[in-house]
Design a protein around this motif. Structure first.
Motif, mmCIF file in Angstrom:
data_model
loop_
_atom_site.group_PDB
_atom_site.id
_atom_site.type_symbol
_atom_site.label_atom_id
_atom_site.label_comp_id
_atom_site.label_asym_id
_atom_site.label_seq_id
_atom_site.Cartn_x
_atom_site.Cartn_y
_atom_site.Cartn_z
ATOM 1 N N GLU A 183 0.759 -1.236 0.107
ATOM 2 C CA GLU A 183 -0.084 0.024 0.089
ATOM 3 C C GLU A 183 0.901 1.216 0.000
ATOM 4 N N PRO A 184 0.318 2.470 -0.369
ATOM 5 C CA PRO A 184 1.117 3.557 -0.205
ATOM 6 C C PRO A 184 1.682 3.866 1.078
ATOM 7 N N SER A 185 1.002 3.466 2.329
ATOM 8 C CA SER A 185 1.889 3.370 3.546
ATOM 9 C C SER A 185 3.011 2.692 3.652
ATOM 10 N N GLY A 186 3.121 1.632 2.714
ATOM 11 C CA GLY A 186 4.209 0.682 2.533
ATOM 12 C C GLY A 186 3.823 -0.641 3.364
ATOM 13 N N HIS A 187 2.551 -0.752 4.094
ATOM 14 C CA HIS A 187 2.011 -1.825 4.606
ATOM 15 C C HIS A 187 2.003 -2.808 3.576
ATOM 16 N N CYS A 188 2.156 -4.107 3.791
ATOM 17 C CA CYS A 188 1.860 -5.176 2.707
ATOM 18 C C CYS A 188 0.698 -6.091 3.121
ATOM 19 N N ARG A 189 0.029 -6.216 2.026
ATOM 20 C CA ARG A 189 -1.116 -7.168 2.260
ATOM 21 C C ARG A 189 -0.845 -8.545 1.560
ATOM 22 N N LEU A 190 -1.242 -9.665 2.148
ATOM 23 C CA LEU A 190 -0.917 -10.792 1.343
ATOM 24 C C LEU A 190 -2.210 -11.100 0.474
ATOM 25 N N LEU A 191 -1.623 -11.554 -0.880
ATOM 26 C CA LEU A 191 -2.867 -11.694 -1.739
ATOM 27 C C LEU A 191 -2.903 -13.213 -2.287
ATOM 28 N N GLY A 192 -1.551 -13.919 -2.036
ATOM 29 C CA GLY A 192 -1.582 -15.098 -2.463
ATOM 30 C C GLY A 192 -0.037 -15.796 -1.979
ATOM 31 N N ALA A 193 -0.038 -17.138 -1.858
ATOM 32 C CA ALA A 193 1.204 -17.802 -1.247
ATOM 33 C C ALA A 193 1.205 -19.205 -1.761
ATOM 34 N N THR A 194 2.233 -19.987 -1.821
ATOM 35 C CA THR A 194 2.301 -21.225 -2.381
ATOM 36 C C THR A 194 1.741 -22.106 -1.307
ATOM 37 N N ARG A 195 1.044 -23.058 -1.783
ATOM 38 C CA ARG A 195 0.367 -23.962 -0.679
ATOM 39 C C ARG A 195 1.268 -25.176 -0.362
ATOM 40 N N ASP A 196 2.312 -25.216 -1.375
ATOM 41 C CA ASP A 196 3.322 -26.673 -0.789
ATOM 42 C C ASP A 196 4.704 -26.080 -1.189
ATOM 43 N N ASP A 197 5.119 -26.312 -2.228
ATOM 44 C CA ASP A 197 6.833 -25.964 -2.504
ATOM 45 C C ASP A 197 6.872 -24.561 -2.760
ATOM 46 N N ALA A 198 8.087 -23.913 -2.456
ATOM 47 C CA ALA A 198 8.300 -22.568 -2.926
ATOM 48 C C ALA A 198 8.876 -22.774 -4.376
ATOM 49 N N ALA A 199 8.857 -21.576 -5.160
ATOM 50 C CA ALA A 199 9.222 -21.847 -6.598
ATOM 51 C C ALA A 199 10.773 -22.031 -6.596
ATOM 52 N N GLY A 200 11.639 -21.674 -5.613
ATOM 53 C CA GLY A 200 13.041 -21.988 -5.388
ATOM 54 C C GLY A 200 13.137 -23.326 -5.245
ATOM 55 N N GLU A 201 12.354 -23.914 -4.464
ATOM 56 C CA GLU A 201 12.393 -25.333 -4.121
ATOM 57 C C GLU A 201 12.118 -26.259 -5.262
ATOM 58 N N ALA A 202 11.124 -25.712 -6.106
ATOM 59 C CA ALA A 202 10.719 -26.536 -7.331
ATOM 60 C C ALA A 202 11.867 -26.566 -8.173
#
Ligand code: KG4
Ligand code: ZN
Length: 380
Positions: A183-202
């Motif tokens: 957000e303009p305040s700098g606050h981060c709101r989570l929109l989505g995330a991995t449900r299992d492996d991270a991309a780097g892990e893949a």
């Protein structure tokens, strides 16, 4: 004992050698006066890179030293936590001294220290946190704890301080695949995330199946350049319509089955096509979901950060798409994608500017997860 290491405060740091013989400790209590804007030292030891960086008073990166432990872990095919801690202990002083030396500044010119407090390997984090606390105490300057994720997010502004807010940030690393709305305040709101492996892990697990060296991401990236991404097509997991979550574990299983179904000779001769097809299945989903998040959030800017953002195919696709969709893209230079301390110093600088600091009893937090449920900083 933790991970084979002695207790927190028993880790030996030879500050006399680092700071020099003339250094006089002036007070036994850490000063609680306000932060004096000036050069900041950042320290990062969350995984397998020992890193230190100095930022100038205006946030410019004066030095960015990274000592990689890849050679230590390579023969094990992944990071061995105890070896990582030991390697950090061996190099933290030299890496920090080199970061300072490159700037021409003296230790006493530093006005603050930022250190990764978590998430990461507990023993590895401890080395950095203890070194930072000891140095802050000796120099009588404030220390702040930084979330590693917050550091990666801050890397988007290192090269491009005018990059706009609000924006969408995709964090893609060995441990995280997270989409945020900043957000303009700098606050981060989570929109989505991995449900299992991270991309780097893949990337890392896929590389292991393909018999490539550790770390797997760069190895797949290199091999894929000689392959055809459409020759062997892998499933792309989009989950349900509109979802901004990710899932990569099925992809790894698909690679395993495809490899098992092939004679060894074909596996070897088609390794580049395997790498290219597998990489494409990861990066296509990352790009599609990042742009979908931008559209649905109404932001006009996208930052992509973390180790996987060094991937050449991902960078090319993001750049093409940013041009065709006419939006601002921040893709940090490679030195700021994988783990580094400039990003930690940058995030710590914001914390210090906000009037926050940590007390000297802060500890490492191996599972610190959210970039905004911040480290142990407070108004002191
Ligand atoms: O941010 P990072 O250095 O450490 C973590 O916070 O995890 O990210 C490391 C991850 C590893 O999984 C590594 O394989 C991946 O980033 N990586 C890459 C590339 N360079 C590093 N993945 C794909 N392509 C690359 N060129
Ligand atoms: Zn990282």
């Amino acid at each position: 004992m933790l991970f084979g290491l002695p207790q927190t405060d028993a880790i030996f740091i030879d500050l006399g050698r680092v700071i020099g013989k003339d250094f006089m400790m002036t007070s036994l209590e850490q000063s609680t006066s306000a932060w004096m804007p000036g050069p900041i030292l950042g320290i990062e030891t969350s995984c397998d890179e020992t890193a230190a960086s100095v930022l100038a008073v205006d946030g410019a990166v004066l030095s960015n030293i990274i000592s990689s432990q890849h050679a230590v872990h390579q023969r094990f095919g992944g990071v061995v936590p105890e070896l990582a801690s030991r390697a950090h202990i061996e190099s933290i002083e030299d890496v920090s001294a080199a970061a300072l030396q490159q700037t021409g500044l003296a230790w006493t010119d530093l006005t603050g220290i930022a250190v990764t407090q978590g998430p990461g390997l507990a023993g590895a984090l401890l080395v950095g946190v203890n070194y930072a606390k000891a140095l802050a105490y000796a120099l009588n300057i404030p220390v702040v704890g930084v979330s590693h994720l917050e550091g990666h997010i801050a890397s988007a502004w290192l090269q491009d301080p005018a990059f706009p807010l609000p924006c969408v940030v995709l964090v893609v690393s060995g441990g995280h695949t997270h989409l945020y709305y900043k957000e303009p305040s700098g606050h981060c709101r989570l929109l989505g995330a991995t449900r299992d492996d991270a991309a780097g892990e893949a990337f890392d697990k896929g590389a292991q199946l393909l018999g490539l060296e550790y770390p797997g991401g760069p190895a797949i990236d290199r091999l894929a350049r000689q392959g055809n991404p459409d020759a062997i097509v892998f499933p792309r997991s989009y989950l349900k319509k509109g979802s901004l979550d990710f899932s990569f574990s099925g992809l790894k299983t698909a690679l395993l089955y495809r490899l098992q179904a092939m004679p060894e000779q074909s596996r070897i001769s088609r390794a580049a096509d395997f790498a290219a097809g597998y990489q494409e299945a990861i990066v296509a989903v990352l790009v599609d979901k990042a742009f979908a998040a931008v559209r649905s959030s109404g932001a006009h800017a996208l930052a992509v950060v973390g180790g996987v953002s060094a991937n050449s195919r991902l960078r090319a696709l993001l750049q093409q798409r940013a041009v065709s969709e006419d939006l601002r893209l921040s893709l940090p230079p490679l030195a700021y994608c994988t783990d580094n301390a400039a990003m930690i110093a940058a995030a710590g600088r914001q914390t210090l500017r906000a009037g926050l600091r940590a007390s000297l009893d802060i500890d490492a937090h191996a599972s610190l997860s959210s970039p905004f449920a911040q480290a142990s900083n407070q108004r002191l």
